[in-house]
Motif scaffolding. Structure first.
Motif, mmCIF file in Angstrom:
data_model
loop_
_atom_site.group_PDB
_atom_site.id
_atom_site.type_symbol
_atom_site.label_atom_id
_atom_site.label_comp_id
_atom_site.label_asym_id
_atom_site.label_seq_id
_atom_site.Cartn_x
_atom_site.Cartn_y
_atom_site.Cartn_z
ATOM 1 N N GLU A 125 38.149 34.275 24.015
ATOM 2 C CA GLU A 125 37.370 35.231 24.811
ATOM 3 C C GLU A 125 37.771 35.157 26.281
ATOM 4 N N LEU A 126 37.798 33.951 26.834
ATOM 5 C CA LEU A 126 38.191 33.735 28.219
ATOM 6 C C LEU A 126 39.067 32.496 28.306
ATOM 7 N N ARG A 127 40.034 32.528 29.206
ATOM 8 C CA ARG A 127 40.918 31.378 29.388
ATOM 9 C C ARG A 127 40.290 30.408 30.382
ATOM 10 N N GLU A 128 40.240 29.179 29.979
ATOM 11 C CA GLU A 128 39.656 28.149 30.835
ATOM 12 C C GLU A 128 40.768 27.379 31.547
ATOM 13 N N ASP A 129 40.422 26.829 32.693
ATOM 14 C CA ASP A 129 41.317 25.941 33.442
ATOM 15 C C ASP A 129 42.663 26.586 33.762
ATOM 16 N N VAL A 130 42.644 27.827 34.220
ATOM 17 C CA VAL A 130 43.873 28.490 34.665
ATOM 18 C C VAL A 130 44.236 27.943 36.042
ATOM 19 N N VAL A 131 45.435 27.395 36.153
ATOM 20 C CA VAL A 131 45.896 26.832 37.424
ATOM 21 C C VAL A 131 46.777 27.862 38.125
ATOM 22 N N LEU A 141 45.050 36.259 44.587
ATOM 23 C CA LEU A 141 44.957 37.075 43.373
ATOM 24 C C LEU A 141 43.874 36.491 42.474
ATOM 25 N N ARG A 142 42.648 36.806 42.790
ATOM 26 C CA ARG A 142 41.496 36.311 42.051
ATOM 27 C C ARG A 142 40.361 37.307 42.188
ATOM 28 N N GLY A 143 39.274 37.074 41.459
ATOM 29 C CA GLY A 143 38.139 37.984 41.536
ATOM 30 C C GLY A 143 37.011 37.544 40.631
ATOM 31 N N ALA A 144 36.005 38.400 40.510
ATOM 32 C CA ALA A 144 34.860 38.125 39.656
ATOM 33 C C ALA A 144 34.212 39.443 39.264
ATOM 34 N N TYR A 145 33.606 39.459 38.090
ATOM 35 C CA TYR A 145 32.896 40.645 37.613
ATOM 36 C C TYR A 145 31.797 40.198 36.654
ATOM 37 N N TYR A 146 30.805 41.071 36.488
ATOM 38 C CA TYR A 146 29.725 40.768 35.556
ATOM 39 C C TYR A 146 30.075 41.332 34.188
ATOM 40 N N ASP A 147 30.155 40.455 33.199
ATOM 41 C CA ASP A 147 30.505 40.859 31.835
ATOM 42 C C ASP A 147 29.219 41.177 31.067
ATOM 43 N N LYS A 148 29.017 42.458 30.741
ATOM 44 C CA LYS A 148 27.802 42.879 30.053
ATOM 45 C C LYS A 148 27.748 42.371 28.623
ATOM 46 N N ALA A 149 28.916 42.174 27.997
ATOM 47 C CA ALA A 149 28.943 41.680 26.619
ATOM 48 C C ALA A 149 28.536 40.211 26.550
ATOM 49 N N LEU A 150 28.956 39.428 27.559
ATOM 50 C CA LEU A 150 28.629 37.998 27.584
ATOM 51 C C LEU A 150 27.361 37.697 28.370
ATOM 52 N N GLY A 151 26.922 38.655 29.186
ATOM 53 C CA GLY A 151 25.696 38.466 29.942
ATOM 54 C C GLY A 151 25.808 37.491 31.093
ATOM 55 N N ARG A 157 41.092 33.511 38.164
ATOM 56 C CA ARG A 157 42.211 33.389 39.087
ATOM 57 C C ARG A 157 43.486 33.701 38.321
ATOM 58 N N ALA A 158 44.383 34.416 38.968
ATOM 59 C CA ALA A 158 45.656 34.767 38.333
ATOM 60 C C ALA A 158 46.670 33.654 38.542
ATOM 61 N N THR A 159 47.650 33.626 37.674
ATOM 62 C CA THR A 159 48.782 32.725 37.823
ATOM 63 C C THR A 159 50.038 33.506 37.454
ATOM 64 N N GLY A 160 51.197 32.904 37.644
ATOM 65 C CA GLY A 160 52.439 33.575 37.274
ATOM 66 C C GLY A 160 52.660 34.881 38.011
ATOM 67 N N ALA A 161 52.416 34.872 39.334
ATOM 68 C CA ALA A 161 52.546 36.110 40.115
ATOM 69 C C ALA A 161 53.975 36.652 40.086
ATOM 70 N N LEU A 162 54.962 35.776 40.274
ATOM 71 C CA LEU A 162 56.353 36.232 40.299
ATOM 72 C C LEU A 162 56.831 36.714 38.926
ATOM 73 N N PRO A 163 56.579 35.956 37.829
ATOM 74 C CA PRO A 163 56.940 36.497 36.506
ATOM 75 C C PRO A 163 56.228 37.813 36.195
ATOM 76 N N GLY A 164 54.967 37.924 36.610
ATOM 77 C CA GLY A 164 54.228 39.170 36.401
ATOM 78 C C GLY A 164 54.859 40.319 37.153
#
Length: 279
Positions: A125-131, A141-151, A157-164
């Motif tokens: 569902e969600l990735r934990e411990d993304v470095v 490159l990060r953010g936050a949002y309210y997930d209505k499905a999970l409440g 936080r994003a990673t792999g900016a250059l490969p992306g």
């Protein structure tokens, strides 16, 4: 089929395209183009031009909801658009020098790998411990949002900016070379490589493809490929579908979105492989 019946059929098909496109970050062109050419008998140029208009409608309709819910990450979108735009320019430049068969087969292999990777992560569902890597951290490159499905509120936080960024360049190059790519490449790249939540990936992809499609639609309009009697119902139907799809997506679990995306990627991979073999 009478003109009225034809218009209604195109309208209903476009609603479905907008629904799927807004939920998966695709734009709807993957449904619009085959439908207009195979089922309704329109010329390929007319279908592609209507598809460009449809992508703008999908992006506009979905972007309102996703931006309101803070799911779209505009900072990440603008960063990745650099690679996508440069790739599109490169693809258009080298289009006459690269064997089309090789491109089709390479694209098929990339889509098949993306489908496998998404299927493997279908229960996540969600990735934990993304470095985050150094570049992602520096660009915030990060953010936050309210997930209505999970409440609950999801911080990421994003990673792999250059490969992306490199993958967005490849995506743009394929779009310039073959007229395909778009969300079918952008969403897996953000989901698998940059490890963003799948909802953020689809919402951000919706925002990005609208920016790209606006430029291409202007070219089609100048060429006279945009037929109002076709593009009109397509745009209206896609907009209605996108508004509905954006409401559904925020209430779905990320694992469900991945499961919906896998068969689509497999379909695109098979289609591209068949074109490569028979070209």
């Amino acid at each position: 089929m009478t003109p009225v019946a034809l218009t209604l059929a195109i309208l209903l098909t476009s609603v479905l395209a907008g629904l799927v496109g807004s939920m998966l970050g695709l734009g709807g062109g993957i449904i619009i183009v085959p439908a207009l050419t195979l089922f309704f008998g329109y010329d390929f140029r007319t279908a592609v031009a209507a598809s460009a208009v449809a992508i703008i409608a999908t992006s506009t309709g979905a972007a309102v909801a996703y931006l309101r819910d803070h799911i779209t990450n505009t900072r990440i979108a603008m960063f990745l658009e650099i690679g996508s735009t440069l790739g599109a320019l490169s693809g258009a430049f080298i289009a006459g020098y690269v064997p089309a068969r090789f491109l089709f087969l390479l694209f098929a292999a990339l889509m098949a790998y993306s489908a496998f990777s998404m299927f493997r992560a279908r229960k996540s569902e969600l990735r934990e411990d993304v470095v985050p890597d150094r570049l992602s951290e520096r660009l915030q490159l990060r953010g936050a949002y309210y997930d209505k499905a999970l409440g609950r509120t999801i911080s990421y936080r994003a990673t792999g900016a250059l490969p992306g960024l490199l993958l967005m360049y490849v995506s743009g190059a394929f779009a310039g070379l073959l007229g395909v790519g778009g969300g079918t490449f952008k969403v897996p790249a953000m989901d698998i490589v940059m490890k963003l939540p799948i909802k953020v990936s689809t919402a951000t992809s919706n925002f990005m493809i609208g920016v790209t499609a606006a430029a291409s639609a202007a070219v089609y309009f100048v060429r006279g490929d945009v037929q109002p009697l076709v593009a009109g119902p397509v745009a209206l139907g896609v907009l209605c579908g996108a508004l509905l799809g954006s409401r559904l997506m925020v209430r779905m679990k990320g694992s469900t979105l991945r499961l919906l995306f896998v068969p689509l990627l497999v379909y695109v991979a098979v289609q591209m492989a068949w074109k490569g073999v028979t070209y």
